[in-house]
Design a protein around this motif. Structure first.
Motif, PDB file in Angstrom:
ATOM      1  N   ALA A 176       0.898  -1.386  -0.051  1.00 50.88           N
ATOM      2  CA  ALA A 176       0.019   0.213   0.102  1.00 50.88           C
ATOM      3  C   ALA A 176       0.909   1.320  -0.018  1.00 50.88           C
ATOM      4  CB  ALA A 176      -1.003   0.063   1.029  1.00 50.88           C
ATOM      5  N   ARG A 177       1.956   1.076   0.543  1.00 50.17           N
ATOM      6  CA  ARG A 177       2.954   2.271   0.509  1.00 50.17           C
ATOM      7  C   ARG A 177       3.483   2.493  -0.809  1.00 50.17           C
ATOM      8  NH1 ARG A 177       7.857   0.429   3.345  1.00 50.17           N
ATOM      9  NH2 ARG A 177       8.452  -0.292   1.087  1.00 50.17           N
ATOM     10  N   ASP A 178       3.614   1.367  -1.594  1.00 51.42           N
ATOM     11  CA  ASP A 178       4.443   1.668  -2.890  1.00 51.42           C
ATOM     12  C   ASP A 178       3.433   2.158  -4.160  1.00 51.42           C
ATOM     13  OD1 ASP A 178       6.870   1.727  -1.519  1.00 51.42           O
ATOM     14  OD2 ASP A 178       7.077  -0.457  -1.773  1.00 51.42           O
ATOM     15  N   THR A 179       2.240   1.347  -3.878  1.00 49.78           N
ATOM     16  CA  THR A 179       1.188   1.328  -5.140  1.00 49.78           C
ATOM     17  C   THR A 179      -0.011   1.949  -4.762  1.00 49.78           C
ATOM     18  OG1 THR A 179       2.418  -0.869  -5.562  1.00 49.78           O
ATOM     19  CG2 THR A 179       0.411  -0.459  -6.720  1.00 49.78           C
ATOM     20  N   PRO A 180      -0.520   2.843  -5.747  1.00 50.08           N
ATOM     21  CA  PRO A 180      -1.857   3.328  -5.562  1.00 50.08           C
ATOM     22  C   PRO A 180      -2.791   2.171  -5.692  1.00 50.08           C
ATOM     23  CG  PRO A 180      -0.401   4.544  -7.175  1.00 50.08           C
ATOM     24  CD  PRO A 180       0.425   3.446  -6.852  1.00 50.08           C
ATOM     25  N   ILE A 181      -4.121   2.379  -4.974  1.00 51.74           N
ATOM     26  CA  ILE A 181      -4.883   1.291  -4.953  1.00 51.74           C
ATOM     27  C   ILE A 181      -6.144   2.092  -4.914  1.00 51.74           C
ATOM     28  CG2 ILE A 181      -6.116  -0.445  -3.475  1.00 51.74           C
ATOM     29  CD1 ILE A 181      -3.446  -0.834  -1.845  1.00 51.74           C
ATOM     30  N   ALA A 182      -6.996   1.466  -5.900  1.00 57.10           N
ATOM     31  CA  ALA A 182      -8.589   1.919  -6.177  1.00 57.10           C
ATOM     32  C   ALA A 182      -9.601   0.796  -5.903  1.00 57.10           C
ATOM     33  CB  ALA A 182      -8.677   2.467  -7.652  1.00 57.10           C
ATOM     34  N   ILE A 183     -10.289   1.178  -5.082  1.00 54.60           N
ATOM     35  CA  ILE A 183     -11.311   0.309  -4.349  1.00 54.60           C
ATOM     36  C   ILE A 183     -12.660   0.499  -5.260  1.00 54.60           C
ATOM     37  CG2 ILE A 183     -12.725  -0.521  -2.395  1.00 54.60           C
ATOM     38  CD1 ILE A 183      -9.346  -0.968  -2.352  1.00 54.60           C
ATOM     39  N   LEU A 184     -13.510  -0.520  -5.885  1.00 59.27           N
ATOM     40  CA  LEU A 184     -14.518  -0.702  -6.450  1.00 59.27           C
ATOM     41  C   LEU A 184     -15.690  -1.487  -5.617  1.00 59.27           C
ATOM     42  CD1 LEU A 184     -14.973   0.244  -9.472  1.00 59.27           C
ATOM     43  CD2 LEU A 184     -12.696  -0.175  -8.861  1.00 59.27           C
ATOM     44  N   PRO A 185     -16.628  -0.786  -5.321  1.00 58.75           N
ATOM     45  CA  PRO A 185     -17.713  -1.414  -4.401  1.00 58.75           C
ATOM     46  C   PRO A 185     -18.023  -2.838  -4.712  1.00 58.75           C
ATOM     47  CG  PRO A 185     -18.369   0.820  -5.348  1.00 58.75           C
ATOM     48  CD  PRO A 185     -17.299   0.322  -6.009  1.00 58.75           C
ATOM     49  N   ARG A 186     -18.447  -3.535  -3.715  1.00 55.88           N
ATOM     50  CA  ARG A 186     -18.986  -4.949  -3.816  1.00 55.88           C
ATOM     51  C   ARG A 186     -20.126  -5.263  -3.013  1.00 55.88           C
ATOM     52  NH1 ARG A 186     -15.961  -9.394  -5.805  1.00 55.88           N
ATOM     53  NH2 ARG A 186     -17.992 -10.418  -5.576  1.00 55.88           N
ATOM     54  N   PRO A 187     -21.258  -5.767  -3.602  1.00 60.49           N
ATOM     55  CA  PRO A 187     -22.417  -5.946  -2.546  1.00 60.49           C
ATOM     56  C   PRO A 187     -22.065  -6.699  -1.559  1.00 60.49           C
ATOM     57  CG  PRO A 187     -22.663  -6.436  -5.017  1.00 60.49           C
ATOM     58  CD  PRO A 187     -21.319  -6.371  -5.076  1.00 60.49           C
ATOM     59  N   CYS A 231      -8.168   5.125  -3.101  1.00 57.12           N
ATOM     60  CA  CYS A 231      -9.291   5.852  -3.124  1.00 57.12           C
ATOM     61  C   CYS A 231     -10.560   4.786  -3.590  1.00 57.12           C
ATOM     62  CB  CYS A 231      -9.318   6.907  -4.729  1.00 57.12           C
ATOM     63  SG  CYS A 231      -9.356   5.928  -6.049  1.00 57.12           S
ATOM     64  N   LEU A 232     -11.472   5.461  -3.425  1.00 53.67           N
ATOM     65  CA  LEU A 232     -13.163   4.628  -3.633  1.00 53.67           C
ATOM     66  C   LEU A 232     -13.538   5.078  -5.097  1.00 53.67           C
ATOM     67  CD1 LEU A 232     -15.073   2.280  -2.961  1.00 53.67           C
ATOM     68  CD2 LEU A 232     -16.520   4.248  -1.723  1.00 53.67           C
ATOM     69  N   ILE A 233     -13.609   4.034  -5.866  1.00 51.08           N
ATOM     70  CA  ILE A 233     -14.272   4.332  -7.038  1.00 51.08           C
ATOM     71  C   ILE A 233     -15.907   4.552  -6.924  1.00 51.08           C
ATOM     72  CG2 ILE A 233     -14.438   4.214  -9.654  1.00 51.08           C
ATOM     73  CD1 ILE A 233     -11.506   3.434  -9.606  1.00 51.08           C
ATOM     74  N   PRO A 234     -16.921   5.584  -7.108  1.00 48.69           N
ATOM     75  CA  PRO A 234     -18.175   5.554  -7.349  1.00 48.69           C
ATOM     76  C   PRO A 234     -18.546   4.618  -8.445  1.00 48.69           C
ATOM     77  CG  PRO A 234     -17.385   7.694  -6.875  1.00 48.69           C
ATOM     78  CD  PRO A 234     -16.385   7.165  -7.307  1.00 48.69           C
ATOM     79  N   ALA A 235     -19.343   3.581  -8.037  1.00 47.40           N
ATOM     80  CA  ALA A 235     -20.037   2.768  -9.244  1.00 47.40           C
ATOM     81  C   ALA A 235     -20.821   1.941  -8.729  1.00 47.40           C
ATOM     82  CB  ALA A 235     -18.646   1.831  -9.632  1.00 47.40           C
ATOM     83  N   ARG A 236     -21.840   1.459  -9.600  1.00 49.70           N
ATOM     84  CA  ARG A 236     -23.099   0.686  -8.950  1.00 49.70           C
ATOM     85  C   ARG A 236     -22.315  -0.737  -8.610  1.00 49.70           C
ATOM     86  NH1 ARG A 236     -24.294  -2.978 -13.142  1.00 49.70           N
ATOM     87  NH2 ARG A 236     -23.516  -2.277 -15.238  1.00 49.70           N
ATOM     88  N   GLU A 237     -23.086  -1.504  -7.746  1.00 44.61           N
ATOM     89  CA  GLU A 237     -22.542  -2.677  -7.312  1.00 44.61           C
ATOM     90  C   GLU A 237     -23.178  -3.606  -8.026  1.00 44.61           C
ATOM     91  OE1 GLU A 237     -23.633  -3.063  -3.161  1.00 44.61           O
ATOM     92  OE2 GLU A 237     -22.070  -1.755  -2.602  1.00 44.61           O
ATOM     93  N   VAL A 238     -22.109  -4.665  -8.825  1.00 41.41           N
ATOM     94  CA  VAL A 238     -22.619  -5.624  -9.546  1.00 41.41           C
ATOM     95  C   VAL A 238     -22.651  -7.094  -8.955  1.00 41.41           C
ATOM     96  CG1 VAL A 238     -21.757  -6.938 -11.645  1.00 41.41           C
ATOM     97  CG2 VAL A 238     -21.671  -4.432 -11.429  1.00 41.41           C
ATOM     98  N   ALA A 239     -23.398  -7.468  -8.604  1.00 42.94           N
ATOM     99  CA  ALA A 239     -24.013  -8.877  -7.801  1.00 42.94           C
ATOM    100  C   ALA A 239     -23.215 -10.102  -8.373  1.00 42.94           C
ATOM    101  CB  ALA A 239     -25.561  -8.997  -7.483  1.00 42.94           C
ATOM    102  N   LEU A 240     -22.832 -10.041  -9.781  1.00 41.81           N
ATOM    103  CA  LEU A 240     -22.269 -11.220 -10.214  1.00 41.81           C
ATOM    104  C   LEU A 240     -21.110 -11.639  -9.750  1.00 41.81           C
ATOM    105  CD1 LEU A 240     -22.335 -10.331 -14.168  1.00 41.81           C
ATOM    106  CD2 LEU A 240     -23.527 -12.443 -13.105  1.00 41.81           C
ATOM    107  N   SER A 241     -20.913 -12.926  -9.558  1.00 42.54           N
ATOM    108  CA  SER A 241     -19.555 -13.585  -8.929  1.00 42.54           C
ATOM    109  C   SER A 241     -19.289 -14.899  -9.528  1.00 42.54           C
ATOM    110  CB  SER A 241     -19.958 -13.899  -7.559  1.00 42.54           C
ATOM    111  OG  SER A 241     -20.789 -15.052  -7.220  1.00 42.54           O
ATOM    112  N   ALA A 242     -18.056 -14.900  -9.568  1.00 41.75           N
ATOM    113  CA  ALA A 242     -17.636 -16.277 -10.468  1.00 41.75           C
ATOM    114  C   ALA A 242     -18.204 -17.465  -9.582  1.00 41.75           C
ATOM    115  CB  ALA A 242     -16.130 -16.364 -10.521  1.00 41.75           C
ATOM    116  N   THR A 243     -18.200 -17.496  -8.333  1.00 37.68           N
ATOM    117  CA  THR A 243     -18.760 -18.619  -7.746  1.00 37.68           C
ATOM    118  C   THR A 243     -20.287 -19.035  -7.998  1.00 37.68           C
ATOM    119  OG1 THR A 243     -17.399 -18.216  -5.736  1.00 37.68           O
ATOM    120  CG2 THR A 243     -19.350 -19.485  -5.572  1.00 37.68           C
ATOM    121  N   ALA A 244     -20.927 -17.891  -8.334  1.00 41.30           N
ATOM    122  CA  ALA A 244     -22.364 -18.031  -8.475  1.00 41.30           C
ATOM    123  C   ALA A 244     -22.597 -18.742  -9.996  1.00 41.30           C
ATOM    124  CB  ALA A 244     -23.199 -16.831  -8.634  1.00 41.30           C
ATOM    125  N   ILE A 245     -21.796 -18.123 -10.971  1.00 38.74           N
ATOM    126  CA  ILE A 245     -21.880 -18.597 -12.311  1.00 38.74           C
ATOM    127  C   ILE A 245     -21.362 -20.174 -12.248  1.00 38.74           C
ATOM    128  CG2 ILE A 245     -20.672 -18.504 -14.658  1.00 38.74           C
ATOM    129  CD1 ILE A 245     -20.328 -15.398 -13.943  1.00 38.74           C
TER     130      ILE A 245
END
Length: 217
Positions: free
Chosen positions: A141-152, A189-203
């Motif tokens: 986290a010190r060396d690399t910028p991180i962007a977070i996307l919402p998850r349901p 940062c947190l990127i504002p975005a709609r939460e997508v309920a898809l998951s590989a496990t569900a698929i």
């Protein structure tokens, strides 16, 4: 940005590196399989962070996930290629030739090989909550910028979890994450975005249930 002059080619990145001067988002994962949720993350990151490219990095083997039920790397890479939109998003198994499994090691190798690129780690909120379990997570986290996307079901807890608390003073707005020269401590940062309920496990479960019904019919 002069995208046409700066974008990489449609092909996967050379593991030996090159001299590209681009902003690259790294979306790593098992992609078991890749799905529309991954494509949504790539599109939102490209727009919100003014990235040149997103790499869909298909892991040879996630240290935090069991091997049971994991499709072969070639199949998972093919599924990632199916949702990629070159040249803006490209599927790659670059960790395989690099010989890395842990994200911190992969990032270190990429920075050595692509010395002029600026990398941003793209994570779902579930991975932000899990970040303290990762190898050398504070250095990462010190060396690399991180962007977070919402998850349901994960976003609120993750933003109040250990990693978010420790890194609170380094939080930035998305457009400020890569602004100016690299700071001594990377931001997130947190990127504002709609939460997508898809998951590989569900698929996978849906595919298994469908196959079972066809056999029983």
């Amino acid at each position: 940005m002069q995208h046409n002059a700066r974008l990489a080619t449609h092909s996967a990145p050379n593991p030996w590196g090159d001299a590209r001067r681009t902003r690259i988002g790294l979306l790593g994962g098992s992609f078991n399989p890749a799905h529309a949720g991954h494509a949504h993350v790539a599109r939102r990151a490209l727009a919100a962070l003014a990235l040149d490219q997103v790499w869909l990095m298909v892991s040879p083997g996630n240290p935090l996930k069991p091997a049971r039920g994991m499709a072969p790397l070639a199949d998972r890479l093919a599924s990632a290629k199916a949702i990629a939109t070159p040249p803006r998003s490209i599927a790659t198994d670059i960790e395989r030739p690099l010989g890395t499994r842990f994200t911190a090691d992969t990032l270190a190798a990429l920075r050595r090989r692509f010395r002029h690129a600026r990398f941003v780690l793209l994570l779902g909120a579930d991975n932000l909550a899990q970040l303290p379990q990762w190898r050398r997570w504070r250095a990462l986290a010190r060396d690399t910028p991180i962007a977070i996307l919402p998850r349901p079901g994960h976003s609120r807890a993750a933003l109040h979890g250990q990693a978010a608390t420790v890194l609170a003073r380094h939080r930035r707005k998305p457009r400020a994450l890569l602004a100016g020269p690299a700071p001594r401590h990377a931001g997130w940062c947190l990127i504002p975005a709609r939460e997508v309920a898809l998951s590989a496990t569900a698929i996978r479960n849906a595919r298994r249930d469908g196959a079972a019904r066809r056999v029983a019919a």
